[in-house]
Design a protein around this motif. Structure first.
Motif, PDB file in Angstrom:
ATOM      1  N   LEU A 154       0.821  -1.212   0.000  1.00 32.97           N
ATOM      2  CA  LEU A 154       0.000   0.000   0.000  1.00 32.97           C
ATOM      3  C   LEU A 154       0.854   1.261   0.000  1.00 32.97           C
ATOM      4  O   LEU A 154       0.540   2.235  -0.692  1.00 32.97           O
ATOM      5  N   PHE A 155       1.936   1.257   0.777  1.00 25.92           N
ATOM      6  CA  PHE A 155       2.837   2.413   0.812  1.00 25.92           C
ATOM      7  C   PHE A 155       3.348   2.720  -0.596  1.00 25.92           C
ATOM      8  O   PHE A 155       3.312   3.866  -1.044  1.00 25.92           O
ATOM      9  N   HIS A 156       3.801   1.707  -1.305  1.00 26.23           N
ATOM     10  CA  HIS A 156       4.310   1.931  -2.668  1.00 26.23           C
ATOM     11  C   HIS A 156       3.217   2.431  -3.606  1.00 26.23           C
ATOM     12  O   HIS A 156       3.489   3.244  -4.489  1.00 26.23           O
ATOM     13  N   LEU A 157       1.988   1.979  -3.392  1.00 25.26           N
ATOM     14  CA  LEU A 157       0.892   2.434  -4.249  1.00 25.26           C
ATOM     15  C   LEU A 157       0.483   3.878  -3.962  1.00 25.26           C
ATOM     16  O   LEU A 157      -0.185   4.500  -4.789  1.00 25.26           O
ATOM     17  N   THR A 158       0.907   4.444  -2.824  1.00 26.47           N
ATOM     18  CA  THR A 158       0.616   5.856  -2.563  1.00 26.47           C
ATOM     19  C   THR A 158       1.414   6.767  -3.500  1.00 26.47           C
ATOM     20  O   THR A 158       1.146   7.966  -3.575  1.00 26.47           O
TER      21      THR A 158
ATOM     22  N   PRO B 125      -1.034  -8.721 -22.425  1.00 18.58           N
ATOM     23  CA  PRO B 125      -1.914  -8.105 -21.430  1.00 18.58           C
ATOM     24  C   PRO B 125      -1.141  -7.207 -20.469  1.00 18.58           C
ATOM     25  O   PRO B 125      -0.009  -7.501 -20.103  1.00 18.58           O
ATOM     26  N   LYS B 126      -1.755  -6.116 -20.103  1.00 21.28           N
ATOM     27  CA  LYS B 126      -1.141  -5.176 -19.164  1.00 21.28           C
ATOM     28  C   LYS B 126      -2.105  -5.007 -17.990  1.00 21.28           C
ATOM     29  O   LYS B 126      -3.288  -4.754 -18.191  1.00 21.28           O
ATOM     30  N   VAL B 127      -1.570  -5.184 -16.780  1.00 17.65           N
ATOM     31  CA  VAL B 127      -2.370  -5.047 -15.562  1.00 17.65           C
ATOM     32  C   VAL B 127      -1.637  -4.103 -14.624  1.00 17.65           C
ATOM     33  O   VAL B 127      -0.418  -4.209 -14.442  1.00 17.65           O
ATOM     34  N   GLU B 128      -2.365  -3.161 -14.049  1.00 21.97           N
ATOM     35  CA  GLU B 128      -1.814  -2.243 -13.058  1.00 21.97           C
ATOM     36  C   GLU B 128      -2.691  -2.270 -11.814  1.00 21.97           C
ATOM     37  O   GLU B 128      -3.874  -2.599 -11.890  1.00 21.97           O
ATOM     38  N   TYR B 129      -2.086  -1.902 -10.707  1.00 20.43           N
ATOM     39  CA  TYR B 129      -2.807  -1.804  -9.439  1.00 20.43           C
ATOM     40  C   TYR B 129      -2.697  -0.370  -8.944  1.00 20.43           C
ATOM     41  O   TYR B 129      -1.651   0.264  -9.088  1.00 20.43           O
ATOM     42  N   GLU B 130      -3.793   0.115  -8.373  1.00 25.82           N
ATOM     43  CA  GLU B 130      -3.784   1.446  -7.791  1.00 25.82           C
ATOM     44  C   GLU B 130      -4.728   1.480  -6.606  1.00 25.82           C
ATOM     45  O   GLU B 130      -5.607   0.628  -6.457  1.00 25.82           O
ATOM     46  N   LEU B 131      -4.517   2.468  -5.753  1.00 27.31           N
ATOM     47  CA  LEU B 131      -5.404   2.661  -4.614  1.00 27.31           C
ATOM     48  C   LEU B 131      -6.767   3.129  -5.096  1.00 27.31           C
ATOM     49  O   LEU B 131      -6.851   3.920  -6.038  1.00 27.31           O
ATOM     50  N   THR B 132      -7.811   2.658  -4.447  1.00 23.66           N
ATOM     51  CA  THR B 132      -9.146   3.189  -4.703  1.00 23.66           C
ATOM     52  C   THR B 132      -9.271   4.493  -3.922  1.00 23.66           C
ATOM     53  O   THR B 132      -8.398   4.842  -3.116  1.00 23.66           O
ATOM     54  N   GLU B 133     -10.371   5.191  -4.132  1.00 24.97           N
ATOM     55  CA  GLU B 133     -10.610   6.401  -3.345  1.00 24.97           C
ATOM     56  C   GLU B 133     -10.590   6.060  -1.856  1.00 24.97           C
ATOM     57  O   GLU B 133     -10.017   6.781  -1.042  1.00 24.97           O
ATOM     58  N   TYR B 134     -11.204   4.947  -1.506  1.00 25.32           N
ATOM     59  CA  TYR B 134     -11.215   4.466  -0.116  1.00 25.32           C
ATOM     60  C   TYR B 134      -9.792   4.151   0.352  1.00 25.32           C
ATOM     61  O   TYR B 134      -9.398   4.493   1.465  1.00 25.32           O
ATOM     62  N   GLY B 135      -9.000   3.533  -0.515  1.00 23.05           N
ATOM     63  CA  GLY B 135      -7.610   3.218  -0.183  1.00 23.05           C
ATOM     64  C   GLY B 135      -6.767   4.455   0.076  1.00 23.05           C
ATOM     65  O   GLY B 135      -5.883   4.463   0.934  1.00 23.05           O
ATOM     66  N   TRP B 136      -7.064   5.531  -0.662  1.00 26.74           N
ATOM     67  CA  TRP B 136      -6.312   6.784  -0.476  1.00 26.74           C
ATOM     68  C   TRP B 136      -6.497   7.344   0.930  1.00 26.74           C
ATOM     69  O   TRP B 136      -5.660   8.096   1.421  1.00 26.74           O
ATOM     70  N   SER B 137      -7.576   6.953   1.604  1.00 26.15           N
ATOM     71  CA  SER B 137      -7.789   7.445   2.970  1.00 26.15           C
ATOM     72  C   SER B 137      -6.728   6.925   3.926  1.00 26.15           C
ATOM     73  O   SER B 137      -6.596   7.434   5.036  1.00 26.15           O
ATOM     74  N   MET B 138      -5.941   5.950   3.504  1.00 25.74           N
ATOM     75  CA  MET B 138      -4.887   5.381   4.346  1.00 25.74           C
ATOM     76  C   MET B 138      -3.523   6.029   4.112  1.00 25.74           C
ATOM     77  O   MET B 138      -2.565   5.724   4.811  1.00 25.74           O
ATOM     78  N   LYS B 139      -3.431   6.930   3.153  1.00 28.38           N
ATOM     79  CA  LYS B 139      -2.131   7.494   2.776  1.00 28.38           C
ATOM     80  C   LYS B 139      -1.385   8.083   3.968  1.00 28.38           C
ATOM     81  O   LYS B 139      -0.221   7.753   4.206  1.00 28.38           O
TER      82      LYS B 139
ATOM     83  N   MET C  15       3.574   5.770   9.391  1.00 31.17           N
ATOM     84  CA  MET C  15       4.261   4.526   9.758  1.00 31.17           C
ATOM     85  C   MET C  15       5.694   4.547   9.236  1.00 31.17           C
ATOM     86  O   MET C  15       6.622   4.115   9.929  1.00 31.17           O
ATOM     87  N   CYS C  16       5.877   5.065   8.039  1.00 34.89           N
ATOM     88  CA  CYS C  16       7.211   5.163   7.447  1.00 34.89           C
ATOM     89  C   CYS C  16       8.102   6.092   8.274  1.00 34.89           C
ATOM     90  O   CYS C  16       9.235   5.743   8.615  1.00 34.89           O
ATOM     91  N   ARG C  17       7.583   7.257   8.617  1.00 31.69           N
ATOM     92  CA  ARG C  17       8.363   8.213   9.413  1.00 31.69           C
ATOM     93  C   ARG C  17       8.691   7.639  10.791  1.00 31.69           C
ATOM     94  O   ARG C  17       9.811   7.791  11.284  1.00 31.69           O
ATOM     95  N   TRP C  18       7.733   6.956  11.414  1.00 26.52           N
ATOM     96  CA  TRP C  18       7.985   6.364  12.728  1.00 26.52           C
ATOM     97  C   TRP C  18       9.055   5.281  12.615  1.00 26.52           C
ATOM     98  O   TRP C  18       9.942   5.180  13.456  1.00 26.52           O
ATOM     99  N   GLY C  19       8.985   4.488  11.550  1.00 29.19           N
ATOM    100  CA  GLY C  19       9.989   3.442  11.337  1.00 29.19           C
ATOM    101  C   GLY C  19      11.389   4.011  11.182  1.00 29.19           C
ATOM    102  O   GLY C  19      12.361   3.472  11.729  1.00 29.19           O
ATOM    103  N   GLU C  20      11.506   5.111  10.446  1.00 33.28           N
ATOM    104  CA  GLU C  20      12.815   5.765  10.291  1.00 33.28           C
ATOM    105  C   GLU C  20      13.342   6.243  11.642  1.00 33.28           C
ATOM    106  O   GLU C  20      14.515   6.064  11.967  1.00 33.28           O
TER     107      GLU C  20
END
Length: 124
Positions: free
Chosen positions: A28-32, A76-90, A96-101
């Protein structure tokens, strides 16, 4: 009154049920940062197996967090992206990334590194 189908002790449990585990938050982080193809995700997450990636992508799609885009072309070409709902997790994912660092710096005092985009990054 109907009984609840499922009872959680805390809302954190709900979140972890959806994005818990070693790989889902990383995917999910990479998809942001935008749409990704399967091979791009494998490159960004070198320790994940194809089987695990496929399984987690399907689970996240079932939860409505990501969507799979299939292009009608050969090959065939397939891509994945965040949904509008998924973007609420950005913000949660970036926090989480900043805390991990910060934690790597606090715990390892410069003796550990975080791999980002195929390069090593020393903790701040």
């Amino acid at each position: 009154m109907d009984q609840p189908v499922k009872i959680y002790n805390t809302a954190v449990e709900v979140t972890l049920e959806v994005i818990g585990g070693k790989w889902k938050p990383v995917i999910l982080f990479h998809l942001t940062f935008g749409k990704k193809r399967n091979n791009e995700l494998l490159h960004l997450i070198p320790s994940i197996t194809q089987k695990m990636l496929t399984q987690h992508l399907r689970e996240l799609e079932d939860e409505g967090i990501i969507q799979r885009i299939i292009y009608n072309e050969v090959p065939p070409k397939v891509e994945y992206e965040l949904t509008e709902y998924g973007w609420s997790m950005k913000e949660l994912l970036h926090m989480m990334c900043r805390w991990g660092e910060m934690h790597v710096d606090k715990k390892y005092h410069g003796k550990a590194a975080i791999r980002e985009n195929s390069r090593l990054k020393s903790a701040p």
